[in-house]
Design a protein around this motif. Structure first.
Motif, PDB file in Angstrom:
ATOM      1  N   LYS A 128       1.100  12.022   3.982  1.00  0.00           N
ATOM      2  CA  LYS A 128       0.081  12.772   3.238  1.00  0.00           C
ATOM      3  C   LYS A 128       0.552  14.186   2.904  1.00  0.00           C
ATOM      4  N   ASP A 166       1.735   9.516  -5.167  1.00  0.00           N
ATOM      5  CA  ASP A 166       2.193  10.835  -4.712  1.00  0.00           C
ATOM      6  C   ASP A 166       3.284  11.384  -5.626  1.00  0.00           C
ATOM      7  N   GLN A 170       0.928   4.095  -2.740  1.00  0.00           N
ATOM      8  CA  GLN A 170       0.652   5.492  -2.377  1.00  0.00           C
ATOM      9  C   GLN A 170       1.811   6.401  -2.749  1.00  0.00           C
ATOM     10  N   ARG A 195       0.825  -1.211   0.000  1.00  0.00           N
ATOM     11  CA  ARG A 195       0.000   0.000   0.000  1.00  0.00           C
ATOM     12  C   ARG A 195       0.860   1.261   0.000  1.00  0.00           C
TER      13      ARG A 195
END
Length: 355
Positions: free
Chosen positions: A353, A265, A261, A257
């Motif tokens: 994030k 990104d 991700q 994952r």
């Protein structure tokens, strides 16, 4: 195919040079053994009477068969004799039987019946046999004693009393009587001592068997306990292996994952910044955002840490503080580890994030 099995007498007949002589010898041995114990003199007498026989084997097996009252062998010998002996040869055989039965005394009750059986077997009538018996034994053939008559038992009782009287000590010799009494007392003591020793030996053997049983039970219990511990250890090892495998699978899924991700990104950042290099966390950390500083502190990082450093720190802390590592430590410790792990996870998710 199963091999045929023969009795001792059947084998002797098969090996005999003259089966009729072997059968006759067995029946004569039967008569001899009914007169009493067969010693060397009786054996020699039987050998002398049957010297002309052509059987060709030892006498001992036949005497043993006769003494054991092997009715199967005796019946077989009677059948052979009935088939092979006729006329004068049958009467010659009866004379030998009468000689053996009357050599030293009157025939026994058993031999009375055996002689009559042999005469009937060979077709000799009772009057003819009585004459043959009288000529051979030198006295007439008397009727055998009848155990169903009272005088038979009266004679036996008189004989028994006479034998007891002979064994009793002479009342006129007190010294001999005292010696006999002392001897009897000594024998009684010896028998009592022998019985006592036998009881002690029996009790000791029983104790020994009991001890062996207890030892065997203890050994079996130890084996069962050892087997139980081995099974428990195998189960624990299997559970540990499964737990480690689950943890490895979870780590792999998280890595997958994270890579996905990170790939998303990176593509998003490249689309915004063109060929500009990857952004660093310190650019965000310099901004007055307390959440970034707090997340970096949770992961033990300095401002300006890259995404790779964030990922390595997260993996290290997640492995150290995962609740599954503390499942044996109690519920409170597991709950505390779970809270720490959640903080680490939230910090990691936030930094990945915003980076």
């Amino acid at each position: 195919m199963t091999a045929a099995r023969f009795s001792t007498f059947e084998l002797l007949l098969l090996q005999s040079r003259d089966q009729a002589d072997s059968a006759a010898l067995l029946l004569l041995a039967w008569v001899l053994t009914q007169q009493g114990p067969v010693g060397e003199s009786e054996r020699a007498h039987l050998v002398a009477l049957t010297g002309a026989f052509r059987h060709g084997h030892e006498l001992t097996p036949l005497l043993e068969i006769a003494a054991s009252q092997d009715l199967g062998a005796i019946q077989l010998a009677a059948e052979v004799l009935q088939k092979e002996l006729h006329g004068e040869t049958s009467r010659a055989f009866l004379r030998l039987a009468v000689t053996l039965a009357t050599e030293d005394a009157e025939p026994t009750l058993a031999n009375h019946h055996i002689l009559r059986f042999l005469a009937d077997l060979l077709g000799v009538s009772p009057p003819e046999f009585a004459a043959l018996y009288a000529s051979q034994a030198g006295r007439p053939l008397s009727e055998p004693a009848d155990p169903s008559r009272s005088d038979y038992w009266q004679r036996r009782e008189r004989g028994s009393r006479e034998r007891r009287r002979e064994r009793q000590p002479d009342a006129e010799d007190p010294t001999e009587h005292a010696a006999e009494q002392e001897s009897r007392a000594s024998r009684r003591e010896q028998r009592a001592e022998a019985r006592r020793q036998a009881r002690e030996a029996k009790a000791e053997a029983k104790r020994q068997r009991q001890a062996e049983k207890e030892e065997e039970k203890a050994r079996q219990y130890a084996e069962r306990e050892a087997e139980r511990r081995r099974k428990q250890a195998r189960r624990e090892a299997e559970r540990e292996r499964q737990r480690a495998e689950r943890e490895t699978q979870r780590e792999r899924r998280r890595d997958d994952r994270e890579r996905k991700q990170e790939h998303r990104d990176d593509r998003s950042q490249r689309s915004r910044a063109g060929n500009e290099g990857a952004s660093h966390v310190h650019q965000r950390a310099n901004a007055p955002d307390p959440r970034i500083r707090s997340a970096l502190v949770v992961l033990g990082l300095e401002p300006g840490a890259s995404r790779g450093e964030i990922r390595k720190a997260y993996r290290r802390l997640a492995q150290a503080h995962h609740p599954d590592r503390f499942h044996r430590e109690g519920e409170a410790i597991v709950a505390s580890a779970s809270r720490r792990f959640q903080r680490i996870r939230r910090a990691y998710d936030f930094l990945m994030k915003v980076s």
